[in-house]
Design a protein around this motif. Structure first.
Motif, short mmCIF file in Angstrom:
data_model
loop_
_atom_site.label_atom_id
_atom_site.label_comp_id
_atom_site.label_asym_id
_atom_site.label_seq_id
_atom_site.Cartn_x
_atom_site.Cartn_y
_atom_site.Cartn_z
N PHE A 22 -27.16 -27.01 34.38
CA PHE A 22 -27.86 -27.99 33.55
C PHE A 22 -27.34 -29.35 33.95
O PHE A 22 -26.20 -29.69 33.65
CB PHE A 22 -27.60 -27.70 32.07
N ALA A 23 -28.16 -30.14 34.64
CA ALA A 23 -27.73 -31.45 35.10
C ALA A 23 -27.97 -32.51 34.02
O ALA A 23 -28.78 -32.33 33.12
CB ALA A 23 -28.47 -31.83 36.37
N ILE A 24 -27.27 -33.63 34.16
CA ILE A 24 -27.32 -34.68 33.14
C ILE A 24 -28.72 -35.23 32.95
O ILE A 24 -29.07 -35.65 31.86
CB ILE A 24 -26.32 -35.80 33.47
N GLY A 25 -29.54 -35.22 33.99
CA GLY A 25 -30.91 -35.71 33.88
C GLY A 25 -31.85 -34.73 33.22
O GLY A 25 -33.03 -35.04 33.00
N GLY A 26 -31.35 -33.54 32.92
CA GLY A 26 -32.18 -32.54 32.26
C GLY A 26 -32.66 -31.43 33.17
O GLY A 26 -33.32 -30.49 32.71
N THR A 27 -32.34 -31.51 34.46
CA THR A 27 -32.78 -30.48 35.39
C THR A 27 -32.00 -29.20 35.15
O THR A 27 -30.78 -29.20 35.12
CB THR A 27 -32.58 -30.93 36.84
N ILE A 28 -32.74 -28.11 34.99
CA ILE A 28 -32.13 -26.81 34.75
C ILE A 28 -32.50 -25.88 35.91
O ILE A 28 -33.65 -25.89 36.38
CB ILE A 28 -32.61 -26.21 33.43
N ASN A 29 -31.52 -25.11 36.32
CA ASN A 29 -31.72 -24.20 37.44
C ASN A 29 -31.19 -22.83 37.04
O ASN A 29 -30.08 -22.72 36.52
CB ASN A 29 -30.97 -24.72 38.67
N TYR A 30 -32.00 -21.79 37.28
CA TYR A 30 -31.60 -20.42 36.98
C TYR A 30 -31.68 -19.56 38.23
O TYR A 30 -32.55 -19.74 39.08
CB TYR A 30 -32.52 -19.78 35.94
N ALA A 31 -30.79 -18.59 38.31
CA ALA A 31 -30.95 -17.55 39.31
C ALA A 31 -32.17 -16.72 38.95
O ALA A 31 -32.47 -16.50 37.76
CB ALA A 31 -29.71 -16.66 39.34
N SER A 67 -12.84 -30.91 28.60
CA SER A 67 -11.92 -31.91 28.07
C SER A 67 -11.34 -32.70 29.24
O SER A 67 -11.54 -32.35 30.39
CB SER A 67 -10.81 -31.25 27.25
N GLY A 68 -10.63 -33.76 28.91
CA GLY A 68 -10.11 -34.61 29.97
C GLY A 68 -11.11 -35.69 30.28
O GLY A 68 -11.66 -36.33 29.38
N ASP A 69 -11.42 -35.90 31.55
CA ASP A 69 -12.32 -36.97 31.97
C ASP A 69 -13.78 -36.52 31.84
O ASP A 69 -14.57 -36.59 32.78
CB ASP A 69 -12.02 -37.35 33.42
N ARG A 70 -14.13 -36.06 30.65
CA ARG A 70 -15.42 -35.40 30.46
C ARG A 70 -16.59 -36.37 30.52
O ARG A 70 -17.73 -35.96 30.69
CB ARG A 70 -15.44 -34.65 29.13
N PHE A 71 -16.35 -37.66 30.41
CA PHE A 71 -17.46 -38.62 30.40
C PHE A 71 -18.04 -38.83 31.79
O PHE A 71 -19.09 -39.45 31.92
CB PHE A 71 -17.00 -39.93 29.80
N ARG A 72 -17.38 -38.33 32.81
CA ARG A 72 -17.88 -38.47 34.16
C ARG A 72 -18.63 -37.21 34.62
O ARG A 72 -19.02 -37.11 35.76
CB ARG A 72 -16.75 -38.76 35.13
N ILE A 73 -18.83 -36.26 33.72
CA ILE A 73 -19.49 -35.01 34.09
C ILE A 73 -20.98 -35.24 34.24
O ILE A 73 -21.62 -35.83 33.37
CB ILE A 73 -19.21 -33.92 33.04
N THR A 74 -21.53 -34.77 35.34
CA THR A 74 -22.96 -34.92 35.59
C THR A 74 -23.70 -33.58 35.52
O THR A 74 -24.92 -33.55 35.40
CB THR A 74 -23.22 -35.53 36.97
N LEU A 75 -22.96 -32.49 35.62
CA LEU A 75 -23.59 -31.17 35.60
C LEU A 75 -22.61 -30.17 35.01
O LEU A 75 -21.41 -30.25 35.27
CB LEU A 75 -23.98 -30.76 37.03
N MET A 76 -23.15 -29.25 34.23
CA MET A 76 -22.36 -28.10 33.75
C MET A 76 -23.18 -26.84 33.98
O MET A 76 -24.42 -26.90 34.01
CB MET A 76 -21.99 -28.24 32.28
N GLY A 77 -22.48 -25.75 34.14
CA GLY A 77 -23.23 -24.52 34.39
C GLY A 77 -22.33 -23.31 34.44
O GLY A 77 -21.16 -23.36 34.05
N TRP A 78 -22.92 -22.23 34.95
CA TRP A 78 -22.25 -20.94 34.98
C TRP A 78 -22.48 -20.25 36.33
O TRP A 78 -23.60 -20.27 36.86
CB TRP A 78 -22.78 -20.05 33.87
N TYR A 79 -21.42 -19.66 36.82
CA TYR A 79 -21.48 -18.75 37.96
C TYR A 79 -20.91 -17.41 37.48
O TYR A 79 -20.29 -17.34 36.42
CB TYR A 79 -20.64 -19.28 39.13
N ARG A 80 -21.10 -16.39 38.26
CA ARG A 80 -20.51 -15.09 37.94
C ARG A 80 -20.11 -14.37 39.21
O ARG A 80 -20.66 -14.62 40.28
CB ARG A 80 -21.48 -14.23 37.12
#
Length: 115
Positions: A50-59, A24-37
């Motif tokens: 998961f980047a905005i262009g569709g690139t996905i990266n997994y450990a 939420s907030g300035d969410r329209f400027r988000i280019t990547l979302m993901g998870w760390y642990r």
């Protein structure tokens, strides 16, 4: 940007959980979302992004077991975790990057996998 994560819990080995994180907030400027642990006594590590262009990266440790997805309309990312192992036990943090590469962190959600 504020990130609200949910979906953690206690599960037996071999089970599944799904984490969700909504921006939420300035969410329209988000280019990547993901998870760390971060597991007790260990450094924080990448799980999946998961980047905005569709690139996905997994450990490597989660490939074939975890699946990250995004619902851009809802500014939400999901982490489907299957075949969970005790070594997946950690606090899971949602992250989001904006267009100037600033990283935002969510509050963390505990995932505990019992053997």
């Amino acid at each position: 940007v504020q990130l609200q994560a949910s979906g953690g819990g206690l599960v037996q080995a071999g089970g599944s959980l799904r984490l969700s994180c909504t921006a939420s907030g300035d969410r329209f400027r988000i280019t990547l979302m993901g998870w760390y642990r971060q597991a007790p006594g260990k450094e924080r590590e990448l799980v999946a992004t998961f980047a905005i262009g569709g690139t996905i990266n997994y450990a490597d440790s989660v490939k074939g077991r975890f699946t990250i997805s995004r619902d851009n309309a809802k500014s939400t990312t999901y982490l489907q975790m299957n075949s969970l192992k005790p070594e997946d036990t950690a606090v899971y943090y949602c992250v989001a990057d904006n267009r100037i590469a600033r990283r935002y962190w969510g509050q963390g959600t505990q995932v505990t996998v019992s053997s």
